[in-house]
Design a protein around this motif. Sequence first.
Motif, PDB file in Angstrom:
ATOM      1  N   LEU A 153       0.871  -0.740   0.171  1.00 23.75           N
ATOM      2  CA  LEU A 153       0.076  -0.314  -0.240  1.00 23.75           C
ATOM      3  C   LEU A 153       0.884   1.534  -0.153  1.00 23.75           C
ATOM      4  CD1 LEU A 153      -2.596  -0.842   2.602  1.00 23.75           C
ATOM      5  CD2 LEU A 153      -2.980  -1.095  -0.108  1.00 23.75           C
ATOM      6  N   PRO A 154       0.348   2.224  -1.143  1.00 24.99           N
ATOM      7  CA  PRO A 154       0.992   3.543  -0.581  1.00 24.99           C
ATOM      8  C   PRO A 154       1.541   4.251   0.550  1.00 24.99           C
ATOM      9  CG  PRO A 154      -0.878   4.144  -1.698  1.00 24.99           C
ATOM     10  CD  PRO A 154      -0.848   2.466  -1.834  1.00 24.99           C
ATOM     11  N   ARG A 155       2.267   4.886   1.238  1.00 20.97           N
ATOM     12  CA  ARG A 155       2.246   5.298   2.735  1.00 20.97           C
ATOM     13  C   ARG A 155       1.638   4.766   4.176  1.00 20.97           C
ATOM     14  NH1 ARG A 155       0.548   8.630  -1.669  1.00 20.97           N
ATOM     15  NH2 ARG A 155      -1.752   8.534  -0.821  1.00 20.97           N
ATOM     16  N   LEU A 156       1.169   4.276   3.679  1.00 18.40           N
ATOM     17  CA  LEU A 156       0.344   3.933   5.218  1.00 18.40           C
ATOM     18  C   LEU A 156       0.953   2.844   5.879  1.00 18.40           C
ATOM     19  CD1 LEU A 156      -1.581   3.677   6.919  1.00 18.40           C
ATOM     20  CD2 LEU A 156      -2.814   1.492   5.837  1.00 18.40           C
ATOM     21  N   PRO A 157       1.963   1.450   4.964  1.00 19.46           N
ATOM     22  CA  PRO A 157       3.151   1.497   6.139  1.00 19.46           C
ATOM     23  C   PRO A 157       4.029   2.146   7.065  1.00 19.46           C
ATOM     24  CG  PRO A 157       2.624  -0.323   4.024  1.00 19.46           C
ATOM     25  CD  PRO A 157       1.599   1.827   3.640  1.00 19.46           C
ATOM     26  N   GLU A 158       4.664   3.090   6.179  1.00 16.50           N
ATOM     27  CA  GLU A 158       5.358   4.121   6.560  1.00 16.50           C
ATOM     28  C   GLU A 158       4.472   4.606   7.697  1.00 16.50           C
ATOM     29  OE1 GLU A 158       6.768   4.088   1.560  1.00 16.50           O
ATOM     30  OE2 GLU A 158       5.132   3.831   3.727  1.00 16.50           O
ATOM     31  N   ARG A 159       3.664   4.914   7.324  1.00 12.74           N
ATOM     32  CA  ARG A 159       3.065   5.606   8.888  1.00 12.74           C
ATOM     33  C   ARG A 159       2.979   4.876  10.330  1.00 12.74           C
ATOM     34  NH1 ARG A 159      -1.867   8.432   6.063  1.00 12.74           N
ATOM     35  NH2 ARG A 159      -0.718   9.986   4.186  1.00 12.74           N
ATOM     36  N   ALA A 160       2.835   3.288   9.706  1.00  8.73           N
ATOM     37  CA  ALA A 160       2.665   2.614  10.828  1.00  8.73           C
ATOM     38  C   ALA A 160       3.887   2.011  11.748  1.00  8.73           C
ATOM     39  CB  ALA A 160       2.184   0.999  10.189  1.00  8.73           C
ATOM     40  N   ALA A 161       5.087   3.156  10.810  1.00  4.29           N
ATOM     41  CA  ALA A 161       6.707   2.242  11.679  1.00  4.29           C
ATOM     42  C   ALA A 161       7.038   3.515  12.300  1.00  4.29           C
ATOM     43  CB  ALA A 161       7.326   2.291  10.625  1.00  4.29           C
ATOM     44  N   ARG A 162       6.379   4.273  12.567  1.00  5.92           N
ATOM     45  CA  ARG A 162       6.543   5.057  14.056  1.00  5.92           C
ATOM     46  C   ARG A 162       6.717   3.933  15.354  1.00  5.92           C
ATOM     47  NH1 ARG A 162       0.654   4.974  14.318  1.00  5.92           N
ATOM     48  NH2 ARG A 162       0.321   5.103  15.439  1.00  5.92           N
ATOM     49  N   PRO A 163       7.598   4.674  16.517  1.00  2.09           N
ATOM     50  CA  PRO A 163       7.692   3.706  17.361  1.00  2.09           C
ATOM     51  C   PRO A 163       6.997   3.389  18.357  1.00  2.09           C
ATOM     52  CG  PRO A 163       9.003   5.656  17.657  1.00  2.09           C
ATOM     53  CD  PRO A 163       8.430   6.005  15.783  1.00  2.09           C
ATOM     54  N   GLY A 164       6.624   2.511  18.388  1.00  8.09           N
ATOM     55  CA  GLY A 164       5.550   1.470  18.597  1.00  8.09           C
ATOM     56  C   GLY A 164       4.679   1.291  18.189  1.00  8.09           C
ATOM     57  N   GLY A 165       4.401   1.533  17.361  1.00  6.08           N
ATOM     58  CA  GLY A 165       3.189   1.247  15.728  1.00  6.08           C
ATOM     59  C   GLY A 165       3.516  -0.279  15.541  1.00  6.08           C
ATOM     60  N   ALA A 166       2.234  -0.247  14.919  1.00  6.49           N
ATOM     61  CA  ALA A 166       1.388  -1.393  14.049  1.00  6.49           C
ATOM     62  C   ALA A 166       3.166  -2.312  13.363  1.00  6.49           C
ATOM     63  CB  ALA A 166      -0.004  -0.897  13.403  1.00  6.49           C
ATOM     64  N   LEU A 167       3.373  -1.626  12.664  1.00  2.00           N
ATOM     65  CA  LEU A 167       4.768  -2.298  11.853  1.00  2.00           C
ATOM     66  C   LEU A 167       5.801  -3.047  13.304  1.00  2.00           C
ATOM     67  CD1 LEU A 167       5.988  -3.894   9.490  1.00  2.00           C
ATOM     68  CD2 LEU A 167       7.594  -1.317   9.590  1.00  2.00           C
ATOM     69  N   GLU A 168       6.100  -2.163  13.947  1.00  3.75           N
ATOM     70  CA  GLU A 168       7.009  -2.618  15.447  1.00  3.75           C
ATOM     71  C   GLU A 168       5.829  -3.966  15.856  1.00  3.75           C
ATOM     72  OE1 GLU A 168       8.960  -0.017  18.387  1.00  3.75           O
ATOM     73  OE2 GLU A 168       9.991   0.789  16.432  1.00  3.75           O
ATOM     74  N   ARG A 169       5.357  -3.606  16.082  1.00  3.63           N
ATOM     75  CA  ARG A 169       4.211  -4.300  16.777  1.00  3.63           C
ATOM     76  C   ARG A 169       4.370  -5.637  16.531  1.00  3.63           C
ATOM     77  NH1 ARG A 169       0.436   0.022  18.166  1.00  3.63           N
ATOM     78  NH2 ARG A 169      -1.315  -1.444  16.953  1.00  3.63           N
ATOM     79  N   GLY A 170       3.848  -5.901  14.657  1.00  2.00           N
ATOM     80  CA  GLY A 170       4.439  -6.851  13.993  1.00  2.00           C
ATOM     81  C   GLY A 170       5.202  -7.856  13.916  1.00  2.00           C
ATOM     82  N   LEU A 171       6.289  -6.943  14.168  1.00  2.00           N
ATOM     83  CA  LEU A 171       7.948  -7.459  14.517  1.00  2.00           C
ATOM     84  C   LEU A 171       7.664  -8.097  15.496  1.00  2.00           C
ATOM     85  CD1 LEU A 171      10.074  -4.231  12.839  1.00  2.00           C
ATOM     86  CD2 LEU A 171       9.391  -6.700  11.720  1.00  2.00           C
ATOM     87  N   ARG A 172       7.015  -7.545  16.586  1.00  2.00           N
ATOM     88  CA  ARG A 172       7.658  -8.714  17.701  1.00  2.00           C
ATOM     89  C   ARG A 172       6.614  -9.261  17.864  1.00  2.00           C
ATOM     90  NH1 ARG A 172      10.016  -4.969  21.433  1.00  2.00           N
ATOM     91  NH2 ARG A 172      10.021  -2.991  21.285  1.00  2.00           N
ATOM     92  N   ARG A 173       5.821  -9.843  17.320  1.00  2.00           N
ATOM     93  CA  ARG A 173       4.461 -10.940  17.279  1.00  2.00           C
ATOM     94  C   ARG A 173       5.730 -11.490  16.403  1.00  2.00           C
ATOM     95  NH1 ARG A 173       0.539  -7.446  16.892  1.00  2.00           N
ATOM     96  NH2 ARG A 173       0.576  -6.964  14.737  1.00  2.00           N
ATOM     97  N   SER A 174       6.296 -11.141  15.936  1.00  2.00           N
ATOM     98  CA  SER A 174       7.293 -12.329  14.763  1.00  2.00           C
ATOM     99  C   SER A 174       7.871 -13.045  15.638  1.00  2.00           C
ATOM    100  CB  SER A 174       7.486 -11.833  13.423  1.00  2.00           C
ATOM    101  OG  SER A 174       8.355 -11.343  13.398  1.00  2.00           O
ATOM    102  N   GLY A 175       8.872 -12.219  16.700  1.00  2.00           N
ATOM    103  CA  GLY A 175       9.553 -13.055  17.328  1.00  2.00           C
ATOM    104  C   GLY A 175      10.408 -11.504  17.336  1.00  2.00           C
ATOM    105  N   MET A 176      11.268 -10.353  16.867  1.00  2.00           N
ATOM    106  CA  MET A 176      12.210  -9.860  16.972  1.00  2.00           C
ATOM    107  C   MET A 176      12.139  -9.595  19.015  1.00  2.00           C
ATOM    108  SD  MET A 176      12.563  -7.035  14.318  1.00  2.00           S
ATOM    109  CE  MET A 176      13.611  -7.678  12.961  1.00  2.00           C
ATOM    110  N   THR A 177      13.073  -9.075  18.879  1.00  2.00           N
ATOM    111  CA  THR A 177      13.660  -8.366  20.569  1.00  2.00           C
ATOM    112  C   THR A 177      13.563  -6.899  20.374  1.00  2.00           C
ATOM    113  OG1 THR A 177      15.909  -8.800  19.817  1.00  2.00           O
ATOM    114  CG2 THR A 177      14.544 -10.547  20.618  1.00  2.00           C
TER     115      THR A 177
END
Length: 285
Positions: A153-177
Motif C-alpha cells: 500500500l502507498p504511505r500507510l506502512p511508513e506511517r505504521a513504522a512510528r515507534p510503538g506503532g503497528a509495524l513494530e508490534r507486528g515485528l515483535r509478534r514475529s519474534g523480534m527482540t
Amino acid sequence: MTARLTSYAHDGLTFDVVDEGPLDGPVVVLLHGFPERATSWRGVTERLHRHGLRTLAVDQRGYSRGARPRRRRDYRLPLLVGDVVALLERVGAPVHLVGHDWGAAVGWLLAARRPDLLLSWTAVSVPHPRAFVHAALTSSQGRRSWYFGFFSLPRLPERAARPGGALERGLRRSGMTDADIERFRTEVVADGALPGALAWYRALWLATGPAGRARVRVPTTLVWSDGDVAVARRGAELSAAYVDAPFRLAVLEGVSHWIPTHAPEPLAEAILDHAGRRTGQEEQA
C-alpha cells in the motif's frame, strides 16, 4: 580479490559491503532480508571467520545510502538479482551464497540463472519460489502472507513504522527482540531506508515471465525454523522438488523467523557443511 571491498557500483548505484575474515579464504556472500541490513549477519560471520572463511555482507538495493532509487519499477526482482551478480563477478571466483528472507528470494533466482557463480547455496527461512506459491495454495502459507498486501500500500506502512506503532508490534509478534527493534529503528527507519525496503514488496506485482520456475543445479541447503510465523513448513518441504543437486532441509526447533540473529550457531554450521570447513573443532582466530 585480495583487497578489502567496502563498496561496489552497479546500474548507476553504489552498494555498501562489510568485508571481513581472512583475505585469502573462500568467500561467503550474505544477503539480508526485510527489514534488516548487513549487521544482521554479525553472529554468523564471527564463526565463519574462525573457520577461515571470508564474508561479504552487502546492504542491498534500497538499503545502501547510494542505492535508493525512487521508482517502484527499479526494485523488480531481476534487477535485485543483477545487483548481486555484479558483486559476484567483482569477486572473480565462485562463492558460497547465503540469503535470508528477501535475500533468499534473490538467491533462489540467482542460483537458478547463474550456477556458474556459486559453489553452494544456503537459503534461510524462504523456500524456492514455486514451492512457496504451491504452499500458498495448499497450506496456511496464504494466510501467513497477508502482510504482502499491506506493505504494498502507498504511505500507510511508513506511517505504521512510528515507534510503538503497528509495524513494530507486528515485528515483535514475529519474534523480534528489543535489540532487533532498536536496529530496525536506527538502521532502517531513521536512516531513510524504509521506503526502499518496502519497494521490494511494491514491485513484486510488476513481475513478468516465469522468474521463479527455473530449477536449481547448485548444492543447496534450506534452513527453516518451526517458530516462523511468516513461512509455513509446507513450502520448505516442497523445495527439494525444484533442486537438481544435493539438497538438505535443516529444521531448527523453537526458533523464530529471525534465524541469523536468533540462531547464528546452527546457521553457521549449515554454511560450514557446504563450505567443507566444519571440523568439529574451531580453528584459532
